[in-house]
Scaffold this motif. Structure first.
Motif, short mmCIF file in Angstrom:
data_model
loop_
_atom_site.label_atom_id
_atom_site.label_comp_id
_atom_site.label_asym_id
_atom_site.label_seq_id
_atom_site.Cartn_x
_atom_site.Cartn_y
_atom_site.Cartn_z
N GLU A 35 -4.09 6.65 -10.74
CA GLU A 35 -4.99 7.80 -10.28
C GLU A 35 -5.46 6.96 -8.84
OE1 GLU A 35 -8.22 8.99 -12.47
OE2 GLU A 35 -7.13 8.44 -14.48
N LYS A 36 -5.83 7.95 -7.91
CA LYS A 36 -5.96 7.71 -6.62
C LYS A 36 -7.56 6.83 -6.53
CE LYS A 36 -6.47 9.57 -1.86
NZ LYS A 36 -6.43 10.73 -1.31
N ARG A 37 -8.15 7.01 -7.32
CA ARG A 37 -9.61 6.36 -7.49
C ARG A 37 -9.55 4.90 -7.83
NH1 ARG A 37 -12.36 6.93 -12.90
NH2 ARG A 37 -10.69 7.83 -13.95
N HIS A 38 -8.40 4.40 -8.29
CA HIS A 38 -8.13 3.04 -8.59
C HIS A 38 -7.13 2.21 -7.61
CE1 HIS A 38 -8.55 4.84 -12.97
NE2 HIS A 38 -9.64 4.21 -12.54
N ARG A 39 -6.91 3.00 -6.48
CA ARG A 39 -6.09 2.50 -5.30
C ARG A 39 -6.37 0.97 -4.98
NH1 ARG A 39 -5.56 2.49 0.49
NH2 ARG A 39 -3.41 2.65 0.96
N ASN A 40 -7.61 1.21 -4.58
CA ASN A 40 -8.00 -0.35 -3.99
C ASN A 40 -7.94 -1.45 -4.97
OD1 ASN A 40 -8.11 1.09 -1.70
ND2 ASN A 40 -10.67 1.34 -1.80
N ASP B 91 0.71 4.08 -3.01
CA ASP B 91 0.46 5.56 -2.52
C ASP B 91 1.69 6.29 -2.95
OD1 ASP B 91 -2.19 4.95 -1.39
OD2 ASP B 91 -1.23 4.71 0.64
N ILE C 141 0.78 7.00 -6.75
CA ILE C 141 -0.44 7.77 -6.84
C ILE C 141 0.20 9.36 -6.52
CG2 ILE C 141 -2.39 8.64 -5.63
CD1 ILE C 141 -3.04 5.79 -4.99
N ASN C 142 1.05 9.62 -5.51
CA ASN C 142 1.67 10.70 -5.36
C ASN C 142 2.45 11.13 -6.47
OD1 ASN C 142 0.37 11.16 -2.75
ND2 ASN C 142 2.20 10.17 -1.67
N LYS D 179 0.80 -1.03 -0.15
CA LYS D 179 -0.04 -0.33 -0.06
C LYS D 179 0.94 1.21 -0.02
CE LYS D 179 -4.04 -1.86 2.17
NZ LYS D 179 -4.72 -2.26 3.59
N GLU E 109 1.81 10.68 -9.37
CA GLU E 109 0.79 11.07 -10.59
C GLU E 109 1.01 9.75 -11.57
OE1 GLU E 109 0.75 14.99 -11.55
OE2 GLU E 109 -0.25 15.55 -9.62
N TYR F 240 -6.18 -0.49 -15.21
CA TYR F 240 -6.00 0.77 -14.61
C TYR F 240 -4.62 1.47 -14.77
CZ TYR F 240 -10.36 -0.59 -12.54
OH TYR F 240 -11.56 -0.91 -12.44
#
Lengths: 87, 156
Positions: B39-44, B30, B33-34, B26, B36, B74
């Motif tokens: 995308e954060k919405r695809h994290r899980n 992350d 994601i940071n 995780k 870029e 994603y």
């Protein structure tokens, strides 16, 4: 001590990626024989996942497996069976 | 394939905090994601794909290295994050040793070729014990990038 060599074409559709490499090494480690895998000019330890991955052996590539030791025949038989699976 | 072609410079984490496999994965997602890269919405969804792959067998490859990886719809292009842990992470390795160097690799669906090449490049990079020690001894991200660039340059 027998030394057995076999040239094999990789059948696995994604090549020797991480999972088949781990399976290969698990099988190789059951044997006392020294096991090496060769592709082009690279020769690696058949008992190391990192070694196998380093070869980047894609589907259709030709590799040579070699076992040197008293259980060499059995080792090559089992390793060949794994490499010829096409899953 | 050069490592810096797919390793995200902004997703190098020097001090991995967690010592648990799931948390480390995780942490590195992350970082991507940071940076870029994803995308954060695809994290899980991405974390789930990585953990599902671990369930099939640990991606620890020996010598204190793990390469958690997954293919995902994603992800647009091959991308990696690198984490260094000083305390070691239990990655359920075959050799039962903790891992200190974690290369997290994400690839788009249907990218078996580049994915395999990236795994080969990472293994080649980390095969040398002195290189691994140097990597672990780096004090900042810039020295890590320099060290990897040096190795990349050796490839013709």
């Amino acid at each position: 001590m027998p030394r057995v060599k076999k040239i094999i074409k990789v059948k696995n559709k994604q090549g020797l990626h991480a999972r088949p490499a781990a399976l290969f090494v698990q099988i190789a480690n059951k044997f006392e024989s020294v096991i090496t895998v060769k592709k082009d000019k690279d020769i690696v330890n058949g008992k190391s996942i990192m070694g196998i991955l380093m070869l980047g052996a894609e589907k259709g590539s030709v590799i040579q497996i070699e076992a040197d030791g008293k259980d060499a025949y059995q080792a090559i038989t089992e390793l060949e069976a794994l490499l010829l699976k096409d899953e | 394939m050069k490592i810096m072609d797919f390793l995200s410079k902004k997703a190098i984490v020097l001090n991995i905090k967690s010592t648990k496999k799931e948390e480390v994965i995780k942490e590195l997602v992350d970082a991507l994601i940071n940076a870029e890269e994803i995308e954060k919405r695809h994290r899980n969804k991405i974390v789930d794909a990585l953990l599902a792959r671990e369930k099939l067998g640990s991606t620890a490859i020996g010598q204190g290295i793990a390469i958690p990886h997954a293919k995902s719809e994603y992800v647009e292009k091959l991308v990696a994050a690198l984490g260094i842990s000083s305390s070691g992470v239990n990655f359920d390795a075959l050799d039962e040793e903790p891992v200190y160097i974690i290369f997290l690799l994400l690839a788009p669906q249907d990218s078996a070729g580049p994915h395999l090449k990236a795994l080969a490049s990472i293994s080649r990079l980390l095969k040398d014990k002195y290189f691994r020690e140097n990597l672990k001894a780096c004090k900042d991200e810039k020295s890590i990038i320099n060290l990897i660039n040096q190795e990349d340059e050796k490839k013709v």
